[in-house]
Design a protein around this motif. Structure first.
Motif, PDB file in Angstrom:
ATOM      1  N   ALA A  41     -13.080 -28.641  41.884  1.00 28.89           N
ATOM      2  CA  ALA A  41     -13.915 -28.151  40.771  1.00 28.89           C
ATOM      3  C   ALA A  41     -14.534 -29.326  40.015  1.00 28.89           C
ATOM      4  O   ALA A  41     -15.710 -29.289  39.624  1.00 28.89           O
ATOM      5  CB  ALA A  41     -13.067 -27.295  39.831  1.00 28.89           C
ATOM      6  N   PHE A  42     -13.756 -30.391  39.821  1.00 28.24           N
ATOM      7  CA  PHE A  42     -14.267 -31.595  39.149  1.00 28.24           C
ATOM      8  C   PHE A  42     -15.435 -32.166  39.960  1.00 28.24           C
ATOM      9  O   PHE A  42     -16.508 -32.473  39.414  1.00 28.24           O
ATOM     10  CB  PHE A  42     -13.138 -32.621  39.026  1.00 28.24           C
ATOM     11  CG  PHE A  42     -13.560 -33.958  38.503  1.00 28.24           C
ATOM     12  CD1 PHE A  42     -13.765 -34.156  37.144  1.00 28.24           C
ATOM     13  CD2 PHE A  42     -13.741 -35.037  39.370  1.00 28.24           C
ATOM     14  CE1 PHE A  42     -14.156 -35.399  36.644  1.00 28.24           C
ATOM     15  CE2 PHE A  42     -14.129 -36.284  38.884  1.00 28.24           C
ATOM     16  CZ  PHE A  42     -14.336 -36.463  37.523  1.00 28.24           C
ATOM     17  N   ALA A  43     -15.218 -32.279  41.285  1.00 33.12           N
ATOM     18  CA  ALA A  43     -16.271 -32.855  42.137  1.00 33.12           C
ATOM     19  C   ALA A  43     -17.538 -32.003  42.052  1.00 33.12           C
ATOM     20  O   ALA A  43     -18.658 -32.537  41.955  1.00 33.12           O
ATOM     21  CB  ALA A  43     -15.779 -32.955  43.576  1.00 33.12           C
ATOM     22  N   MET A  44     -17.389 -30.674  42.058  1.00 32.43           N
ATOM     23  CA  MET A  44     -18.572 -29.804  42.001  1.00 32.43           C
ATOM     24  C   MET A  44     -19.269 -29.952  40.636  1.00 32.43           C
ATOM     25  O   MET A  44     -20.511 -29.995  40.556  1.00 32.43           O
ATOM     26  CB  MET A  44     -18.172 -28.350  42.260  1.00 32.43           C
ATOM     27  CG  MET A  44     -19.348 -27.402  42.378  1.00 32.43           C
ATOM     28  SD  MET A  44     -20.507 -27.845  43.716  1.00 32.43           S
ATOM     29  CE  MET A  44     -19.702 -27.114  45.144  1.00 32.43           C
ATOM     30  N   ALA A  45     -18.478 -30.041  39.572  1.00 29.73           N
ATOM     31  CA  ALA A  45     -19.089 -30.193  38.241  1.00 29.73           C
ATOM     32  C   ALA A  45     -19.855 -31.520  38.161  1.00 29.73           C
ATOM     33  O   ALA A  45     -20.977 -31.576  37.644  1.00 29.73           O
ATOM     34  CB  ALA A  45     -18.011 -30.124  37.162  1.00 29.73           C
ATOM     35  N   VAL A  46     -19.271 -32.598  38.703  1.00 33.72           N
ATOM     36  CA  VAL A  46     -19.956 -33.899  38.672  1.00 33.72           C
ATOM     37  C   VAL A  46     -21.237 -33.820  39.507  1.00 33.72           C
ATOM     38  O   VAL A  46     -22.298 -34.306  39.101  1.00 33.72           O
ATOM     39  CB  VAL A  46     -19.032 -35.031  39.185  1.00 33.72           C
ATOM     40  CG1 VAL A  46     -19.812 -36.334  39.320  1.00 33.72           C
ATOM     41  CG2 VAL A  46     -17.833 -35.216  38.261  1.00 33.72           C
ATOM     42  N   LEU A  47     -21.136 -33.188  40.675  1.00 32.20           N
ATOM     43  CA  LEU A  47     -22.323 -33.098  41.540  1.00 32.20           C
ATOM     44  C   LEU A  47     -23.452 -32.352  40.822  1.00 32.20           C
ATOM     45  O   LEU A  47     -24.610 -32.754  40.875  1.00 32.20           O
ATOM     46  CB  LEU A  47     -21.947 -32.379  42.840  1.00 32.20           C
ATOM     47  CG  LEU A  47     -23.092 -32.189  43.827  1.00 32.20           C
ATOM     48  CD1 LEU A  47     -22.649 -32.585  45.230  1.00 32.20           C
ATOM     49  CD2 LEU A  47     -23.627 -30.782  43.853  1.00 32.20           C
ATOM     50  N   LEU A  48     -23.107 -31.274  40.111  1.00 35.81           N
ATOM     51  CA  LEU A  48     -24.152 -30.453  39.497  1.00 35.81           C
ATOM     52  C   LEU A  48     -24.663 -31.036  38.185  1.00 35.81           C
ATOM     53  O   LEU A  48     -25.843 -30.935  37.872  1.00 35.81           O
ATOM     54  CB  LEU A  48     -23.623 -29.028  39.261  1.00 35.81           C
ATOM     55  CG  LEU A  48     -23.320 -28.238  40.550  1.00 35.81           C
ATOM     56  CD1 LEU A  48     -22.655 -26.912  40.213  1.00 35.81           C
ATOM     57  CD2 LEU A  48     -24.604 -27.992  41.349  1.00 35.81           C
TER      58      LEU A  48
END
Ligand code: URA
Length: 435
Positions: A41-48
C-alpha cells in the motif's frame, strides 16, 4: 508515535511524511514490523502521489541505513554501474569483469528481475552452483581477490530494499521515480562506492518510457547520489528494442559468453559496455577521458582477459571451475525451441519491448507472484532489431520454452509486439548524459 497506517495515509493524501516516519517505515521493512500488505500500500501511494524531493532523499538514506554501509581500503578506486531496468540487458556481466581487468574494484550489489525487466541475479543463478547470497566477509574476499563480485543485497546491505523490491515486483508499483531512486541508491550507497555510473533506460521497454521521465529519473538519481558523496553520472540509453539479441536468463548468459569470447560479437552489447565503462573509468580518475576508458574496456574484452576474469568470479561464487571452457555444457537448455515466424513482410519499424519482457515473465523467466521460482532455461534468442528486413515466415526470434503450450503463447506475444513497415532507423543507443 509512528504507525504504518498513518504514514501510508499521509502519502495517499499527498502529504509529506517526516524524516523520522520514513526512517521508522524503512526499519519496519527491514525487521518485519511493517507487513507485506502495508509495504504494498505504501509503494502504491508513493507511485500515485510521490514523496517530493526531500522525501525521496530521506527514504533513500533511511533504506540505506537499515543495513551496513561498507568501507573499503583498496589500492584502486571502488566503482559500480547500475541500470534502471531493461530487456535483454546483460551489460553487468560484461562490464564488471572488464572494469576489474582495467584495474578498479567492482563490488556489485544487484537486483532480481523486476516487473517485465530481467535481473542480473536471476541470470547468474542460471549458472549451476552460482551463489548470489554471500556473507560480507566472502563478498570482501572475492572483490579483493578477483576484482569483482556480483551479489544480492544481503541481510547486512540495505535489507529494506530487498523486501520492498520483491513486493514492488508483484504489486505493479515499480514505475515511480521515488521508489526506483531509493531502491537503486540504497543498495549502491551501501556498497561504499567512490564512483557510480547509471544506465537510465528510455523507450517502450523502460519503466519510465518517455524522454522527459527518463531525464527526470536521471537527474533525481545523480543529484541524490552526488549529495551522498558518490561521484556519479548517468547515460540515458535506448530501450525501444531489447538491448541485445537474447532475453531470458541462461540465454543471456550464453550471449555474454559469446560476446566475451568474441564469438559472436553483439555490437550493441559491446557499444554500451564501452560507453558505460569509459564513463565510469573517467569518473573515478582511472582514465583521462571517457573515450580512452572505453578503449581500455574493449581491449580487456577483445584480449579474452575479461572472460577469464568472469570465469574466476563464477568459480569464486560457487559456479563450475571450468565455466570458461564448458559454458555451453553447464547452462541449462529448454526442452522446446521454436522459431517465431513473422506474419508479414517488411522492415522492423517498432517493437513493444515491454511486451517482449512480459512474454519472458510468462514463459517462467520472471515472477508473477512474490517468491515464484524462475525457470532459467526459458526466453528468446536471435530477436530481430529495428531496421532489419524480414520476409513472410522468417524468424523474428527463437523461443525457448518449458512446454509447447507456453511456446505457442510466447510466439503470439512476440508477433503482436513487432510492427513491420517500409523502413525505420535503429534508435541511437546513447541518447543523453546527466552529470
Ligand atoms: N533496479 C533496482 O535496483 N531497483 C529499481 O527499482 C529499478 C531497477
Amino acid at each position: 508515535m509512528s504507525d504504518a497506517r498513518r504514514i501510508i495515509a499521509t502519502v495517499r493524501d499527498g502529504g509529506s511524511p517526516s524524516v523520522a516516519d520514513l526512517q521508522w517505515f524503512a526499519q519496519g521493512l527491514a525487521t518485519g514490523g511493517v507487513t507485506d500488505a502495508q509495504a504494498g500500500a505504501f509503494a502504491m501511494a508513493v507511485l500515485l502521489k510521490g514523496l517530493g524531493e526531500p522525501g525521496r532523499v530521506a527514504l533513500t538514506r533511511a533504506m540505506r541505513d537499515t543495513g551496513r554501509v561498507l568501507t573499503w581500503r583498496m589500492d584502486a578506486p571502488v566503482v559500480d554501474k547500475h541500470s534502471t531496468g531493461g530487456v535483454g540487458d546483460s551489460i553487468s556481466l560484461l562490464l564488471a569483469p572488464a572494469l576489474a581487468e582495467c584495474g578498479v574494484y567492482v563490488p556489485m550489489v544487484s537486483g532480481r528481475g523486476l516487473g517485465h525487466t530481467g535481473g542480473t541475479l536471476d541470470k547468474l543463478e542460471a549458472i549451476p552452483g552460482y551463489t548470489v547470497d554471500q556473507s560480507e566477509t566472502d563478498f570482501r574476499r572475492i572483490v579483493a581477490e578477483v576484482g569483482c563480485a556480483i551479489v544480492a543485497a544481503t541481510g547486512e546491505i540495505a535489507p529494506a530494499d530487498r523486501r520492498l523490491y520483491a513486493i514492488r515486483d508483484v504489486t505493479a508499483t515499480v514505475e515511480s521515480i521515488d521508489l526506483i531512486t531509493a531502491s537503486i541508491l540504497s543498495k549502491k550507497l551501501s556498497a561504499g562506492l567512490e564512483a557510480l555510473v547509471l544506465d537510465v533506460k528510455v523507450g517502450s521497454g523502460a519503466f519510465l518510457p518517455s524522454a522527459d521521465q527518463a531525464q527526470a529519473l536521471a537527474r533525481a538519481l545523480v543529484d541524490t547520489a552526488i549529495g551522498a558523496g558518490c561521484r556519479t553520472s548517468a547515460l540515458i540509453t535506448d530501450m525501444d528494442q531489447p538491448l541485445a539479441c537474447n532475453a531470458g536468463n541462461a540465454v543471456e548468459v550464453a550471449e555474454v559468453m559469446g560476446a566475451l569470447t568474441c564469438d559472436p560479437v553483439n555490437q550493441r552489447l559491446w557499444d554500451l559496455t564501452e560507453a558505460l565503462g569509459g564513463e565510469l573509468l573517467a569518473l573515478c580518475g582511472a582514465a583521462p577521458d571517457a573515450a580512452t576508458g572505453g578503449q581500455r574496456i574493449i581491449s580487456a574484452i577483445r584480449s579474452g582477459r575479461a572472460a577469464e576474469r568472469l570465469a574466476r568470479m563464477v568459480a569464486a561464487q560457487g559456479g563450475p571451475a571450468d565455466f570458461l571452457e564448458r559454458w555451453r555444457d553447464h547452462l541449462p537448455a529448454a526442452p522446446v525451441v521454436r522459431d517465431v515466424p513473422a506474419l508479414g513482410q517488411g522492415i522492423v519499424a517498432r517493437i513493444d519491448t515491454r511486451a517482449v519482457g512480459e512474454a519472458v515473465v510468462h514463459l517462467g523467466g520472471g515472477r508473477l507472484r512474490n517468491g515464484d521460482a524462475i525457470d532459467p532455461r526459458v526466453g528468446f534468442s536471435e530477436l530481430k532489431g529495428i531496421g532489419m528486413n524480414v520476409g513472410p515466415g522468417d524468424p523474428l526470434a527463437v523461443v525457448h520454452a518449458a512446454t509447447e503450450a507456453a511456446a505457442e503463447r510466447a510466439i503470439a506475444a512476440v508477433q503482436a509486439a513487432y510492427v513491420l513497415g517500409d523502413g525505420a532507423d535503429a534508435p541511437d543507443l546513447v541518447q543523453g548524459r546527466v552529470a
